[in-house]
Scaffold this active site. Structure first.
Site, PDB file in Angstrom:
ATOM      1  CE  LYS A   1      -3.769  -2.527   2.124  1.00  0.00           C
ATOM      2  NZ  LYS A   1      -4.587  -2.875   3.291  1.00  0.00           N
TER       3      LYS A   1
ATOM      4  CD  GLN B   1      -3.510  -4.446   6.362  1.00  0.00           C
ATOM      5  OE1 GLN B   1      -3.644  -3.418   5.721  1.00  0.00           O
ATOM      6  NE2 GLN B   1      -3.844  -5.624   5.875  1.00  0.00           N
TER       7      GLN B   1
ATOM      8  CG  ASP C   1      -9.643  -0.483   4.442  1.00  0.00           C
ATOM      9  OD1 ASP C   1      -9.440  -0.824   3.267  1.00  0.00           O
ATOM     10  OD2 ASP C   1      -8.961  -0.881   5.405  1.00  0.00           O
TER      11      ASP C   1
END
Ligand code: GUN
Length: 296
Positions: free
Chosen positions: A53, A97, A120
């Site tokens: 990422k 994450q 997200d």
């Protein structure tokens, strides 16, 4: 033989456009779009995903900040960190994450993230928005799958779609996003009896079960489109999907490889969401400037 859908190539093509948009944002407001990534503990797979990422941020003109915490971090410390990032004008996207250690209240953490920065798409508002059509940010993996289907001009409306896997991150949002495009969707999962009786009906089969080789040719309709979301590491270190690629390729009309299919698109959609968030911020700034001028 099936056409191989090249996610790597599409991701690369999209990243060019994203870099240009990020440049325009930087010019307009004097700062590049910003993504904050929170990484807790030392899960090896998470470390690889986060590294990818951060690299993708570099390729698309996004300023990334990685905040690392030991697995012993407290819930309160994570919540306090998110509160600071929510207020930070240089941060357009916040990503935690997953997975988090079991002592952390996952729901609390995800809902602490400002909806406006939830790139997200895991906040309840964005999850609920998938049902009503009001979502601000779509979750990156299913969003990437939709982009792959669109790029190949694969019709979704009226098609029989079977999604194998019912996770909050992939299976459930995938089903909702395809329903929103008027597909007929079935979701199968680990408790589904006789998986093949469902998968054989699919015009589009999306597999996100995390089981290597789960889908064999006998389970696939001739001419189906097969999207493999699985990322499994074999004992010899190789990465493989959930679909028997060689066998199913002989039956499907289109298929995504692993690696090089959905994976690069997931990361690219995160970049897309972060840049879209920065663009939304600019529109908000313009509106509040107009309101101020109106009041004067
Ligand atoms: N872990 C596995 N997939 C994902 C993802 O898409 N986002 C985050 N934040 N964590 C993940």
């Amino acid at each position: 033989m099936a056409k191989i859908i090249d996610g790597q190539r599409l991701a690369r093509a999209l990243r060019g456009g994203l870099l240009a948009r990020a440049g325009a944002i930087a010019e307009q407001r004097g700062a590049a779009p910003g993504l904050a990534v929170i990484l807790v503990g030392d899960d090896a797979a998470s470390a690889v995903y986060v590294r990818n990422k951060i690299r993708a941020c570099e390729a698309t003109g996004i300023q990334s900040t990685c905040l690392r915490f030991p697995s012993t971090v407290s819930n309160d410390e994570l919540l306090a960190t998110i509160a600071l990032l929510n207020e930070d004008a240089g941060i357009d996207g916040i990503l935690v994450q997953l997975p988090l250690p079991p002592h952390i209240a996952l729901d609390q953490v995800l809902e602490a993230i400002s909806v406006e920065k939830d790139v997200d798409g895991f906040h309840l508002y964005n999850v609920g928005g998938l049902v009503t059509g009001n979502t601000i940010f779509s979750p990156c993996t299913p969003y990437g799958v939709v982009k792959l289907l669109e790029s190949e001009n694969i019709a979704i409306e009226g098609q029989n779609v079977v999604v194998v896997g019912a996770s909050n991150i992939v299976g459930k949002p995938m089903a909702l996003m395809l329903m929103a495009r008027d597909a007929t969707v079935a979701i199968c999962h680990a408790k589904t009896r006789d998986l093949a009786q469902f998968t054989i009906l699919a015009d589009i089969l999306v597999v996100a079960a995390g089981v290597p080789g789960l889908i064999i040719p006998q389970m696939v309709k001739t001419g189906a489109v097969v999207i493999d979301v699985g990322i499994n590491r074999l004992p010899d270190g190789r990465i493989t999907g959930d679909v028997d690629f060689d066998g199913v390729s002989a039956k499907a009309s289109c298929i995504t490889p692993v690696p090089g299919g959905v994976g690069p698109m997931t990361v690219t959609m995160l970049m897309e969401n972060t840049i879209a968030s920065a663009e939304r911020g600019l529109v908000r700034d313009d509106r509040s400037a107009e309101n101020l001028a109106f009041q004067e």
